[in-house]
Design an enzyme around this catalytic site. Structure first.
Site, PDB file in Angstrom:
ATOM      1  N   CYS A  95     -22.165  16.518  10.435  1.00 45.54           N
ATOM      2  CA  CYS A  95     -22.642  17.249   9.573  1.00 45.54           C
ATOM      3  C   CYS A  95     -23.031  18.537   9.927  1.00 45.54           C
ATOM      4  O   CYS A  95     -23.602  19.039  11.306  1.00 45.54           O
ATOM      5  CB  CYS A  95     -24.125  16.336   9.221  1.00 45.54           C
ATOM      6  SG  CYS A  95     -24.844  17.064   7.981  1.00 45.54           S
ATOM      7  N   HIS A 137     -22.571  10.155   2.348  1.00 44.59           N
ATOM      8  CA  HIS A 137     -23.108  10.913   3.123  1.00 44.59           C
ATOM      9  C   HIS A 137     -23.704  12.231   2.470  1.00 44.59           C
ATOM     10  O   HIS A 137     -24.760  12.512   2.685  1.00 44.59           O
ATOM     11  CB  HIS A 137     -21.906  11.514   4.012  1.00 44.59           C
ATOM     12  CG  HIS A 137     -22.369  12.599   5.310  1.00 44.59           C
ATOM     13  ND1 HIS A 137     -22.549  12.556   6.363  1.00 44.59           N
ATOM     14  CD2 HIS A 137     -23.063  14.004   4.976  1.00 44.59           C
ATOM     15  CE1 HIS A 137     -23.062  13.676   6.926  1.00 44.59           C
ATOM     16  NE2 HIS A 137     -23.345  14.313   5.995  1.00 44.59           N
ATOM     17  N   GLU A 138     -22.895  12.904   1.331  1.00 41.65           N
ATOM     18  CA  GLU A 138     -23.335  14.099   0.637  1.00 41.65           C
ATOM     19  C   GLU A 138     -24.496  13.458  -0.401  1.00 41.65           C
ATOM     20  O   GLU A 138     -25.674  14.304  -0.495  1.00 41.65           O
ATOM     21  CB  GLU A 138     -22.393  14.679  -0.162  1.00 41.65           C
ATOM     22  CG  GLU A 138     -21.217  15.256   0.482  1.00 41.65           C
ATOM     23  CD  GLU A 138     -21.818  15.936   1.795  1.00 41.65           C
ATOM     24  OE1 GLU A 138     -22.868  16.685   1.731  1.00 41.65           O
ATOM     25  OE2 GLU A 138     -21.075  16.167   3.030  1.00 41.65           O
ATOM     26  N   HIS A 141     -27.960  13.191   1.379  1.00 39.36           N
ATOM     27  CA  HIS A 141     -28.586  14.474   1.555  1.00 39.36           C
ATOM     28  C   HIS A 141     -29.619  14.782   0.279  1.00 39.36           C
ATOM     29  O   HIS A 141     -30.495  15.328   0.577  1.00 39.36           O
ATOM     30  CB  HIS A 141     -27.612  15.592   1.583  1.00 39.36           C
ATOM     31  CG  HIS A 141     -27.183  15.825   2.983  1.00 39.36           C
ATOM     32  ND1 HIS A 141     -27.834  16.200   4.026  1.00 39.36           N
ATOM     33  CD2 HIS A 141     -25.792  16.053   3.463  1.00 39.36           C
ATOM     34  CE1 HIS A 141     -27.150  16.499   5.124  1.00 39.36           C
ATOM     35  NE2 HIS A 141     -25.880  16.260   4.970  1.00 39.36           N
TER      36      HIS A 141
END
Ligand code: ZN
Length: 218
Positions: A95, A137-138, A141
């Site tokens: 990341c 994953h995104e 965030h």
């Protein structure tokens, strides 16, 4: 406009904040979209979420390379929502906000992501395997979750220690580079006054050249 990426450890608390939905037709959102694309064009990589550049809004950009889709432009997702399914898969992740390290995490094998695209249209796409992991994953965030929050406490502390170590090493190297530059600069500018420094450096260089000649002869 290109924006600096927030990184751990210094921006950890900011990266842990939950983002709020964007107002699709606002001028603010069009600025966010421009900044996201401008930043992502420089960074490249698989994906970027708005909170990584200090904007607490639910916006992500994913590279077509990460998704294995044919679109040439990076895919913008406004207010994305996620449905996951299938087994867990082990995926190695890295990341922009967690520099110098990577780790294996568990992700669902499949997901369906629904979002509004950059043309204001509602869309829904299915992904599996690595692209599904990228999307998860995104979206994490946007909820203030980093992939290092998905590994054991021990592994997380080791990863953070490693990041700290690399940052310290780079700072030290930078300091030495600056010192060397300043000394060279001073000796050039003031000549005799710093003759000693100048001699030290040229001596070092001469010694290095001598060693090199010796090596090439042998
Ligand atoms: Zn990330």
């Amino acid at each position: 406009m290109y924006r600096q990426v927030l990184k751990v450890p210094e921006n950890l608390s900011k990266l842990r904040q939950k983002s709020s939905p964007v107002d699709i037709d606002s001028a603010e959102t069009s600025h966010i979209i421009t900044d996201m694309f401008d930043t992502f064009r420089v960074l490249e990589g698989y994906g970027l979420a708005a909170p990584q550049i200090g904007i607490q809004k639910r916006v992500i950009v994913i590279s077509p390379r990460a998704l294995g889709v044919g679109e040439e432009e990076a895919l913008l997702m406004l207010n994305p929502t996620l449905e996951t399914s299938g087994e867990q898969q082990r995926v190695v992740e890295a990341c922009f906000s967690v520099p110098y390290v990577h780790a294996y995490v568990n992700r669902f094998e499949q997901c369906t992501v629904s979002f509004i695209d950059d043309k204001g249209e509602d869309r829904s796409l299915d992904f599996s395997g690595f692209p599904a992991a990228c999307i998860q994953h995104e979206l994490d965030h946007l909820d203030g979750v980093l992939y290092i929050d998905k590994v054991s406490r021990l592994q997380r502390s080791l990863l953070l220690k490693k990041i700290h170590k690399v940052i310290k090493k780079k700072e030290k190297e930078e300091k030495e580079r600056m010192k060397e530059f300043m000394e060279d600069h001073m000796s050039l500018q003031y000549g005799d006054g710093t003759e000693k420094t100048k001699t030290t450096y040229s001596k070092k260089r001469k010694a290095k050249a001598r060693r090199k000649r010796k090596r090439s002869r042998s």
